[in-house]
Design an enzyme around this catalytic site. Structure first.
Site, PDB file in Angstrom:
ATOM      1  N   ASN A 205     -15.646  25.822   9.263  1.00  0.00           N
ATOM      2  CA  ASN A 205     -16.121  26.832   8.330  1.00  0.00           C
ATOM      3  C   ASN A 205     -17.560  26.990   8.188  1.00  0.00           C
ATOM      4  O   ASN A 205     -18.216  26.730   9.237  1.00  0.00           O
ATOM      5  CB  ASN A 205     -15.783  25.963   6.746  1.00  0.00           C
ATOM      6  CG  ASN A 205     -16.630  24.738   6.757  1.00  0.00           C
ATOM      7  OD1 ASN A 205     -17.792  24.632   7.050  1.00  0.00           O
ATOM      8  ND2 ASN A 205     -16.030  23.677   5.809  1.00  0.00           N
ATOM      9  N   ALA A 206     -18.115  27.786   7.256  1.00  0.00           N
ATOM     10  CA  ALA A 206     -19.501  28.389   7.565  1.00  0.00           C
ATOM     11  C   ALA A 206     -20.385  27.265   7.546  1.00  0.00           C
ATOM     12  O   ALA A 206     -21.214  27.368   8.522  1.00  0.00           O
ATOM     13  CB  ALA A 206     -19.932  29.423   6.234  1.00  0.00           C
ATOM     14  N   GLN A 207     -20.279  26.417   6.832  1.00  0.00           N
ATOM     15  CA  GLN A 207     -21.381  25.127   6.605  1.00  0.00           C
ATOM     16  C   GLN A 207     -21.192  24.540   8.267  1.00  0.00           C
ATOM     17  O   GLN A 207     -22.293  23.841   8.645  1.00  0.00           O
ATOM     18  CB  GLN A 207     -21.161  24.058   5.499  1.00  0.00           C
ATOM     19  CG  GLN A 207     -22.305  22.954   5.524  1.00  0.00           C
ATOM     20  CD  GLN A 207     -23.744  23.694   5.256  1.00  0.00           C
ATOM     21  OE1 GLN A 207     -23.850  24.552   4.357  1.00  0.00           O
ATOM     22  NE2 GLN A 207     -24.643  23.369   6.166  1.00  0.00           N
ATOM     23  N   GLU A 208     -20.298  24.085   8.483  1.00  0.00           N
ATOM     24  CA  GLU A 208     -19.859  23.467   9.902  1.00  0.00           C
ATOM     25  C   GLU A 208     -20.443  23.998  11.029  1.00  0.00           C
ATOM     26  O   GLU A 208     -21.121  23.492  11.685  1.00  0.00           O
ATOM     27  CB  GLU A 208     -18.391  23.120  10.008  1.00  0.00           C
ATOM     28  CG  GLU A 208     -17.856  22.161   8.981  1.00  0.00           C
ATOM     29  CD  GLU A 208     -16.303  22.130   9.039  1.00  0.00           C
ATOM     30  OE1 GLU A 208     -15.747  21.011   8.415  1.00  0.00           O
ATOM     31  OE2 GLU A 208     -15.734  22.968   9.391  1.00  0.00           O
ATOM     32  N   ASP A 275      -6.782  24.275   5.490  1.00  0.00           N
ATOM     33  CA  ASP A 275      -5.736  23.866   6.176  1.00  0.00           C
ATOM     34  C   ASP A 275      -4.557  25.057   6.057  1.00  0.00           C
ATOM     35  O   ASP A 275      -3.763  25.192   7.038  1.00  0.00           O
ATOM     36  CB  ASP A 275      -5.085  22.633   5.221  1.00  0.00           C
ATOM     37  CG  ASP A 275      -5.763  21.295   5.544  1.00  0.00           C
ATOM     38  OD1 ASP A 275      -6.506  21.175   6.665  1.00  0.00           O
ATOM     39  OD2 ASP A 275      -6.011  20.504   4.668  1.00  0.00           O
TER      40      ASP A 275
END
EC number: 2.7.1.167
Length: 488
Positions: A205-208, A275
């Site tokens: 995701n964006a933060q990851e 998911d």
């Protein structure tokens, strides 16, 4: 995404089988109401109404794969504890093709408990194993993957950071899959994605993504730079997709970046949406679909999931509901009997009350509209049984129907009060009612409840019979006779 395009993509992924390797969690939800503040501390007191348990983590991915029309088997590690027993039972019950839950002595099963007041999640409590799985468990996982590879169309590494997907497990699973010619999709966690190198697709995701490369991802330009930076480190991974919440998704493949914009949503509960996106992406990879198209389907699936409470799954029918209708694109609501039964079952699983009414609906008039609106007002979803052409002729005589079944079904399906239409060949809808098992049977006041076909079956299941008021002055037969008189 247009409804017709979504229908084609859903047809392509149907039946594809995924092997999920990852951290399965036991998700518990405690539901209640907040009516007062504690005297001991400035915190709300939740008056508990009920508790529910479901699969979380990689288990929620499994649920989404199945709900989207794919198949799934799962390999995970749990403890020898009651939570592990609950996970195993839930995996068995959710329709997996196979479940290999490796039990490690002395290890706790990861759990997540959410406390919810109304539709608002108040806080969440995690219970994690705290350490990586043992070397014995690693070997057991690799052996299980090796045995299960042949029957899978795609392998998914679902890393929730609970210690199952160690660097050695990731590298060996990817190596085995590549040797077998199977694609691998990854939902990453933590720092250093090198352990996922060689996977077909990695979806942070964006933060990851920002944490992994140390770059901002707020704008499209920033996201493109971050994806390029990560791709430069993972030369053996062909594609990366980043999920960006309300901004949609972005894909880098063959040196090109593609952005897909998310449709605005008024309600968001993002629990498990990643998911849902990964399930659609992975099934698309398994089917060999272009990643640009698969990304659009995944965004539609995730956007549909966030409109539900909790770690929800979505069905193909719900995706078609959410897709943008095209010109003349209403016939998708007209279902066969088996498909209608499956759809009603999915509505029941979501706690929806399903109503049923039936008729010839040869020439739609205001009386029909009033009865259909009344029927829809007493349920959450309305299925309309429509007499086939041969059935109408037997009931009404030669010259009827005026309009063929396909036209009548299309007109009904276009009405706001109608959710699905099913054409039946019999003179009465009783067999159809028994097949789809609705909760409410609705008919007009010109019928007696005890005379209605299927009424006994409905009542035997605890359902109800509703008699709708008639609108005087409207009759298809009268309209036909009037047209005949004018043409004479």
């Amino acid at each position: 995404m247009q409804r017709q395009e979504a229908s084609i993509l859903l047809g392509a992924i149907a039946g594809k089988r995924a092997l999920v390797v990852g951290d399965v969690l036991l998700d518990s939800f405690v539901y209640g109401e907040v009516k007062r503040i504690s005297r001991e501390a400035p915190v709300p007191i939740l008056s508990e109404n009920r508790r529910e348990m479901m699969l979380g983590g990689a288990g929620n991915l499994v649920r989404n794969l199945i709900s989207l029309g794919g198949g799934a088997s799962v390999i995970s590690v749990a403890g020898n504890d009651p939570q592990g027993d609950a996970v195993e039972a839930l995996l068995t019950d959710c329709g997996t093709d196979g479940c290999n839950l490796i039990r490690q002595p002395g290890r706790s099963t990861p759990t997540k408990t959410r406390y919810v007041s109304g539709s608002q999640q108040m806080f969440c409590v995690d219970c994690d194993p705290g350490t990586a799985i043992s070397h014995d468990s690693e070997r057991a996982v690799i052996e299980a993957v090796s045995a299960a590879l042949a029957s899978a169309d795609v392998i998914i590494l679902s890393d929730y950071g609970r210690g199952m997907l160690t660097p050695d497990v990731c590298r060996q699973v990817i190596s085995l899959a590549r040797a077998a010619g199977k694609p691998v999709c990854v939902d990453p966690r933590g720092a250093d994605y090198s352990r996922y190198g060689g996977a077909t697709l990695i979806k942070p995701n964006a933060q990851e993504l920002a944490d992994e490369v140390g770059l901002p991802v707020g704008t499209d330009v920033e996201t493109e730079a971050a994806l390029a930076a990560l791709k430069s480190r993972l030369s053996t991974t062909p594609a990366l997709v980043v999920t960006r919440g309300g901004k949609g998704m972005s894909l880098i493949e063959n040196g090109q970046v593609h952005h897909h914009r998310a449709r605005p949503r008024s309600v968001y509960d993002v629990s498990g949406a990643g998911d849902t996106a990964l399930a659609a992406l992975s099934l698309g990879v398994a089917a060999g679909l272009p990643l640009v198209d698969t990304m659009a389907l995944a965004d539609l699936a995730a956007g549909t999931a966030v409109g539900k409470t909790g770690t929800a799954t979505v069905s193909p029918e719900e995706l078609l509901d959410s897709a943008i209708p095209g010109a003349g694109d209403v016939d998708w609501r007209v279902l066969g009997r088996e498909q209608a039964a499956s759809t009603v079952s999915s509505w029941h699983r979501d706690g929806l009350k399903v109503g049923f009414t039936n008729g010839c609906f040869d020439i739609l008039h205001p009386g029909h509209l009033a009865s259909l609106r009344h029927a829809r007002s007493v349920c959450d979803r309305l299925v309309v049984g429509l007499n086939s052409d041969a059935s109408v002729t037997r009931l009404k005589g030669e010259g009827r129907p005026v309009n063929p079944a396909a036209h009548r079904a299309a007109m009904l399906a276009a009405l706001e009060s109608v959710d699905r239409v099913v054409v039946f060949e019999e003179d009465t809808p009783e067999e159809l009612i028994r097949a789809i098992a609705p909760d409410v049977l609705v008919k007009g006041a010109d019928y007696k409840p005890e005379d209605l076909p299927g009424a006994d079956f409905i009542k035997s299941r605890g359902g109800e019979i509703v008699i709708a008021p008639l609108q005087p002055g409207f009759s298809t037969t009268a309209l036909v006779e009037k047209m005949k008189a004018h043409s004479a």
